[in-house]
Motif scaffolding. Structure first.
Motif, PDB file in Angstrom:
ATOM      1  N   LEU A  50      -5.098   3.833 -50.768  1.00  0.00           N
ATOM      2  CA  LEU A  50      -4.507   5.172 -50.779  1.00  0.00           C
ATOM      3  C   LEU A  50      -5.120   6.059 -49.707  1.00  0.00           C
ATOM      4  N   GLU A  51      -6.438   5.941 -49.520  1.00  0.00           N
ATOM      5  CA  GLU A  51      -7.102   6.734 -48.480  1.00  0.00           C
ATOM      6  C   GLU A  51      -6.632   6.323 -47.092  1.00  0.00           C
ATOM      7  N   MET A  52      -6.452   5.020 -46.882  1.00  0.00           N
ATOM      8  CA  MET A  52      -6.025   4.532 -45.572  1.00  0.00           C
ATOM      9  C   MET A  52      -4.614   4.997 -45.227  1.00  0.00           C
ATOM     10  N   LEU A  53      -3.738   5.043 -46.218  1.00  0.00           N
ATOM     11  CA  LEU A  53      -2.334   5.354 -45.955  1.00  0.00           C
ATOM     12  C   LEU A  53      -2.123   6.739 -45.356  1.00  0.00           C
ATOM     13  N   VAL A  54      -3.041   7.663 -45.620  1.00  0.00           N
ATOM     14  CA  VAL A  54      -2.885   9.015 -45.063  1.00  0.00           C
ATOM     15  C   VAL A  54      -3.583   9.150 -43.713  1.00  0.00           C
ATOM     16  N   GLN A  55      -4.291   8.109 -43.267  1.00  0.00           N
ATOM     17  CA  GLN A  55      -5.068   8.204 -42.041  1.00  0.00           C
ATOM     18  C   GLN A  55      -4.598   7.249 -40.942  1.00  0.00           C
ATOM     19  N   LEU A  56      -3.833   6.237 -41.294  1.00  0.00           N
ATOM     20  CA  LEU A  56      -3.500   5.191 -40.325  1.00  0.00           C
ATOM     21  C   LEU A  56      -2.626   5.724 -39.190  1.00  0.00           C
ATOM     22  N   PRO A  57      -2.928   5.352 -37.955  1.00  0.00           N
ATOM     23  CA  PRO A  57      -2.129   5.825 -36.814  1.00  0.00           C
ATOM     24  C   PRO A  57      -0.723   5.231 -36.807  1.00  0.00           C
ATOM     25  N   ILE A  58      -0.596   3.972 -37.235  1.00  0.00           N
ATOM     26  CA  ILE A  58       0.716   3.326 -37.336  1.00  0.00           C
ATOM     27  C   ILE A  58       0.954   3.021 -38.816  1.00  0.00           C
ATOM     28  N   PRO A  59       1.845   3.737 -39.487  1.00  0.00           N
ATOM     29  CA  PRO A  59       2.062   3.486 -40.921  1.00  0.00           C
ATOM     30  C   PRO A  59       2.579   2.068 -41.150  1.00  0.00           C
ATOM     31  N   PRO A  60       2.112   1.398 -42.185  1.00  0.00           N
ATOM     32  CA  PRO A  60       2.583   0.040 -42.456  1.00  0.00           C
ATOM     33  C   PRO A  60       4.030   0.034 -42.956  1.00  0.00           C
ATOM     34  N   ASN A  61       4.774  -0.977 -42.527  1.00  0.00           N
ATOM     35  CA  ASN A  61       6.145  -1.148 -43.004  1.00  0.00           C
ATOM     36  C   ASN A  61       6.190  -1.840 -44.361  1.00  0.00           C
ATOM     37  N   VAL A  62       5.158  -2.638 -44.645  1.00  0.00           N
ATOM     38  CA  VAL A  62       5.117  -3.440 -45.864  1.00  0.00           C
ATOM     39  C   VAL A  62       3.697  -3.425 -46.426  1.00  0.00           C
TER      40      VAL A  62
END
Length: 420
Positions: A50-62
């Motif tokens: 959850l923490e990574m999802l708000v910080q990642l430069p390229i959001p994951p598709n899956v």
């Protein structure tokens, strides 16, 4: 199936793998690399994800999510994603029993999220490739234009202009692959070539008193089409969905009979499909109408069997001639033990009651073979054909006659080789 070391042709930028096991996570990451995924993120637990999802430069598709993790398990993570409106397609993975995994898959769907696959660990390359290909197909299938907006007056105008039309999906003999009937499915074509699906306009028709006109319009066109096919030597039955609201209409049985007379059809060529929850509201009136329809020779089908809580009770008190098993018990049954058991039990019971059985949602040869083994009467789904306009069905029949033997013998490789 994609071969090893060949990248998938997908609109896929990145994947996030969430698994507390370092070994299992590394295994999944390795499979993703083999499939050509460029950016692969890793999280060791739900909180970290959850923490990574708000910080990642390229959001994951899956997201690939393990279920059994300490602290925040995979189920809680999925619930958190739904609460935060993070609707990223999911691949659920676990080493636990298939019934538990399937339950989580149903939960994901109920939360309005897309689940690409629900798999037992350890994952393998073909499984993961198939799941990611589903992502690619779902992206390709997204309409490029905006969805049509409409209100009740537009729907009323469309009905007055006969603008709602039936498309026909074939129902074929599971043993032979030969077409036996069709289901008439309401469609609303637009001027730009798009199509408004029934789940958008039928509830509006029911809410605003237009469902009677809609049902009779579809029934009139469907009976006319059946009569034209009869003249050309193609004798089929047509299944027409019957709204529960019409089970309160004292005039409906007479109108249905007039349709037969007008088009010179036998009552055995028309089957009215009723969802299993349809007759609960006004049981006395509904049973009277259904009994009169059977007295006149119409077929009665219990639709979406198994999705409600009153299936057995409805079978005991309504003179059904056909049992239609919901796609949720058919699609993937070849791979899931508990679905196979439920499917076989429903078919065995229906056969003992001398009911015609129809399996919806047949999309794979493996499920088709299972239906053959279990003695199902008819199959319906994309492995066989998509819904089509009435004048296209004879063309479809001529074009795909050569596939009937392969379908009968279960030799088709996937739904791209089918009769659609």
């Amino acid at each position: 199936m994609q071969l090893e070391n060949q990248p998938l042709s997908l609109q896929l930028d990145a994947i996030l793998v969430v698994d507390d096991s370092t070994v299992q996570r590394a295994h999944t990451v390795g499979l993703c690399r083999e499939l050509g995924v460029g950016v692969i993120y890793e999280a060791g637990n739900g909180v970290e994800a959850l923490e990574m999802l708000v910080q990642l430069p390229i959001p994951p598709n899956v997201l690939v999510i393990d279920l059994e993790m300490p602290g925040m398990d995979g189920v809680e993570l999925i619930q958190q994603l739904a609460q935060r409106s993070v609707h990223v397609p999911l691949i659920v993975a676990s080493s636990r029993e298939s019934a538990l995994i399937s339950s989580v898959e149903t939960m994901v769907q109920a939360l309005g999220m897309q689940v690409l696959a629900a798999l037992q660990k350890p994952l393998n390359l073909p499984q993961l490739a198939a799941a990611l290909q589903r992502y690619g197909r779902s992206q390709a299938a997204r309409p490029s234009r905006k969805e049509a907006t409409f209100g009740v007056e537009e729907l009323r105008t469309a009905l007055e202009a006969n603008g709602i039309v039936p498309y026909y999906q074939p129902k074929v003999d599971v043993r032979t692959g030969v077409i036996k009937g069709v289901e008439a499915l309401a469609r609303w074509p637009q001027a730009d070539g798009s199509m408004i699906p029934p789940d958008r306009f039928i509830p509006m028709a029911e809410q605003h008193g237009l469902i009677h006109a809609l049902t009779m319009q579809i029934a009139e066109q469907a009976c006319g089409q059946i009569a034209r096919w009869n003249k050309h030597g193609l004798r089929l039955s047509v299944a027409i969905n019957l709204s529960p609201i019409l089970l309160d209409s004292t005039n409906f049985v007479g109108e249905a009979a007039e349709l037969l007379e007008h088009h010179a059809l036998g009552a055995d060529q028309v089957v009215w499909e009723i969802t299993e929850s349809s007759v609960v509201a006004n049981l006395g009136a509904a049973l009277g109408i259904l009994a009169r329809l059977r007295l006149k020779g119409f077929g009665l089908s219990i639709d979406d069997y198994g999705t409600g809580f009153s299936s057995m009770q409805q079978l005991a008190r309504i003179p059904f001639t056909e049992l239609k098993i919901d796609r949720s018990f058919v699609n993937g049954a070849a791979e899931r033990h508990h679905l196979r058991v439920i499917l076989q039990s429903a078919l065995d019971m229906a056969n003992r009651l001398s009911l015609i059985t129809v399996a919806e949602g047949v999309e794979t040869v493996e499920d088709w073979k299972l239906l053959q083994d279990f003695g199902c009467t008819l199959g319906q789904g994309y492995l066989i054909a998509k819904p089509m306009p009435g004048d296209e069905l004879p063309i479809w029949l001529r074009k795909h006659t050569q596939h009937l033997r392969a379908l009968r013998e279960g030799r088709l490789h996937d739904k791209s080789d089918g009769l659609s």
